[in-house]
Design an enzyme around this catalytic site. Structure first.
Site, PDB file in Angstrom:
ATOM      1  N   PRO A 133      -7.768   6.119  -4.205  1.00  0.00           N
ATOM      2  CA  PRO A 133      -7.915   7.513  -4.633  1.00  0.00           C
ATOM      3  C   PRO A 133      -8.731   8.286  -3.590  1.00  0.00           C
ATOM      4  CG  PRO A 133      -8.541   5.983  -6.390  1.00  0.00           C
ATOM      5  CD  PRO A 133      -8.384   5.176  -5.141  1.00  0.00           C
ATOM      6  N   THR A 165      -3.209   1.861  -3.984  1.00  0.00           N
ATOM      7  CA  THR A 165      -3.594   3.048  -3.210  1.00  0.00           C
ATOM      8  C   THR A 165      -5.059   3.390  -3.461  1.00  0.00           C
ATOM      9  OG1 THR A 165      -2.854   5.237  -2.509  1.00  0.00           O
ATOM     10  CG2 THR A 165      -2.968   4.890  -4.878  1.00  0.00           C
ATOM     11  N   HIS A 191       0.861  -1.194   0.000  1.00  0.00           N
ATOM     12  CA  HIS A 191       0.000   0.000   0.000  1.00  0.00           C
ATOM     13  C   HIS A 191       0.892   1.237   0.000  1.00  0.00           C
ATOM     14  CE1 HIS A 191      -3.649  -2.355   1.092  1.00  0.00           C
ATOM     15  NE2 HIS A 191      -2.773  -3.129   1.723  1.00  0.00           N
ATOM     16  N   ASP A 203       3.198  -5.584   2.576  1.00  0.00           N
ATOM     17  CA  ASP A 203       1.955  -4.901   2.975  1.00  0.00           C
ATOM     18  C   ASP A 203       2.200  -3.391   3.146  1.00  0.00           C
ATOM     19  OD1 ASP A 203      -0.758  -4.975   3.387  1.00  0.00           O
ATOM     20  OD2 ASP A 203      -0.657  -5.620   5.476  1.00  0.00           O
ATOM     21  N   ASP A 204       2.926  -3.027   4.201  1.00  0.00           N
ATOM     22  CA  ASP A 204       3.171  -1.610   4.513  1.00  0.00           C
ATOM     23  C   ASP A 204       4.566  -1.518   5.136  1.00  0.00           C
ATOM     24  OD1 ASP A 204       0.256  -0.530   4.210  1.00  0.00           O
ATOM     25  OD2 ASP A 204       0.049  -2.255   5.538  1.00  0.00           O
ATOM     26  N   GLU A 260      -8.979 -11.964   6.225  1.00  0.00           N
ATOM     27  CA  GLU A 260      -8.108 -11.225   7.158  1.00  0.00           C
ATOM     28  C   GLU A 260      -8.679 -11.317   8.585  1.00  0.00           C
ATOM     29  OE1 GLU A 260      -7.650  -7.132   5.906  1.00  0.00           O
ATOM     30  OE2 GLU A 260      -5.745  -6.923   6.951  1.00  0.00           O
ATOM     31  N   GLY A 315      -8.819  -1.880   3.512  1.00  0.00           N
ATOM     32  CA  GLY A 315      -9.396  -0.997   4.522  1.00  0.00           C
ATOM     33  C   GLY A 315     -10.021  -1.781   5.668  1.00  0.00           C
ATOM     34  N   HIS A 371      -1.573   9.948   5.573  1.00  0.00           N
ATOM     35  CA  HIS A 371      -2.636  10.565   4.761  1.00  0.00           C
ATOM     36  C   HIS A 371      -2.624  12.090   4.867  1.00  0.00           C
ATOM     37  CE1 HIS A 371      -5.051   6.566   4.689  1.00  0.00           C
ATOM     38  NE2 HIS A 371      -4.156   6.629   3.730  1.00  0.00           N
TER      39      HIS A 371
END
Ligand code: IMP
Ligand code: ZN
Length: 339
Positions: free
Chosen positions: A101, A99, A15, A277-278, A202, A172, A67
């Site tokens: 939008p 990502t 992400h 992942d991140d 998940e 999310g 963000h």
């Protein structure tokens, strides 16, 4: 450089706003606010540090810090470029970035997506060792109206950037939402040939996993709580699992590396790959994840090579691109033989 660093790698689950390094966050802070952030603020707002025991719900709070910093075209472009550079430096040769939008005070969703796509296009020239694709995301927590708008936007942009947009992600915080509500919306992208990389299993919900399989996900994001007949279905239909070891341990969806479902999937010869992942939030890299994988589950050098080679097949790249990746991989294997 050690073996894991030198290894040409494929990243399929990353992400954008979760993949910002400390230095990138500082630089973004200077760009937006004209000054460096306080280090503790940076750490506590964004990174999950060792020993922190967070729930998945708490982990989602972490993204707010990034963000805020990427809510204008300049900083978003800066962040996108930095993420691509960091993956290139880690010797990632193929990257599928995701990502959502977002419309912010400073830009529309169209501007958001265009900024990311144009930056990817430019970065392809500046970092030619990594091929980059985009899987725009639907954030479940933002509801159905946002999802509908995002799919329409993605379909529009797909016509302009068919070489970069290859699929869509559903991610999310899933709380209080039903996949079935998103299925008809995502179907519009599916029928237009976009691949689906859904966060799936998940949290424990066998019915939802089955709905995602019926819908036809091309890959499984995490798949932590997939068992029984669903697991059999994934095996028979060769649906690859994107396993993110450190992410799952730090978000407490698995107890420890030792308990991670990768172990059983690998043993049972499921289609499986390793992803970050991140990497910013979880303070890792793809090289580190592969090292942890090798050390925890006893995978040999040969196994790790096989794992990466298999991953080429799971990409949403064209056949010609896959052949090119295989060629690069063969070159690397030859250098190992020579040494
Ligand atoms: P962005 O889409 O570039 O803003 O990346 C951050 C976003 O990715 C988060 O706000 C979440 O919506 C999503 N995300 C990141 N990691 C996970 C995960 O492990 N599960 C579900 N969603 C995630
Ligand atoms: Zn994810």
């Amino acid at each position: 450089m050690d073996f894991f660093q030198k290894l040409p790698k494929i990243e399929l689950h990353a992400h954008l706003n979760g993949s910002l390094s400390n230095s990138t966050l500082s630089e973004l802070h200077v760009l937006k606010y004209g000054k460096e952030p306080a280090t503790e603020r940076d750490e506590s707002f964004y990174k999950i540090t060792a020993g922190q025991n967070l729930t998945l719900k708490e982990c989602f709070q972490k993204f707010k810090y990034a963000h805020d910093l990427t809510d204008q075209p300049e900083t978003l472009a800066y962040a996108t470029r930095a993420v691509i550079r960091d993956f290139a430096v880690d010797n990632v040769i193929y990257l599928e970035l995701r990502t959502t939008p977002k419309a912010t005070y400073h830009m529309t969703k169209t501007q958001y997506l265009t900024t990311v796509l144009e930056t990817i296009r430019q970065a392809q020239k500046d970092y030619p060792t990594v091929t980059v694709k985009l899987l725009p995301s639907i954030d479940r927590s933002k509801g159905l109206q946002e999802a509908t708008e995002n799919v329409s936007l993605v379909l529009e942009m797909h016509q302009l950037y068919p070489d970069i947009i290859k699929g869509m992600d559903l991610s999310g915080a899933p709380y209080g939402t039903k996949f079935s509500d998103f299925a008809t919306i995502l179907e519009r992208a599916k029928v237009r040939g976009l691949k689906m990389a859904l966060h799936c299993g998940e949290f424990p919900d066998d019915d939802e996993v089955w709905e995602m399989f019926q819908f036809g996900t091309d890959r499984i994001g995490h798949g932590t709580f997939i068992g029984g007949s669903n697991l059999k279905f994934a095996k028979t239909n060769r649906i690859p699992f994107e396993c993110c070891l450190t992410s799952n341990v730090k978000c407490s969806t698995v107890k420890s590396y030792e308990d991670h479902h990768f172990k059983k999937l690998w043993k049972a010869k499921h289609e499986v790959c390793i992803c970050t992942d991140d990497f910013g939030v979880f303070d890792t890299s793809l090289s580190d994840e592969l090292r942890i994988c090798s050390e925890t589950y006893g995978l040999s050098t040969q196994d790790i090579l096989q794992l990466q080679e298999n991953t080429i097949e799971y990409t949403f790249a064209s056949e010609a691109e896959k052949q090119q990746l295989t060629k690069l991989f063969d070159l690397f294997k030859n250098t190992l033989k020579d040494n």
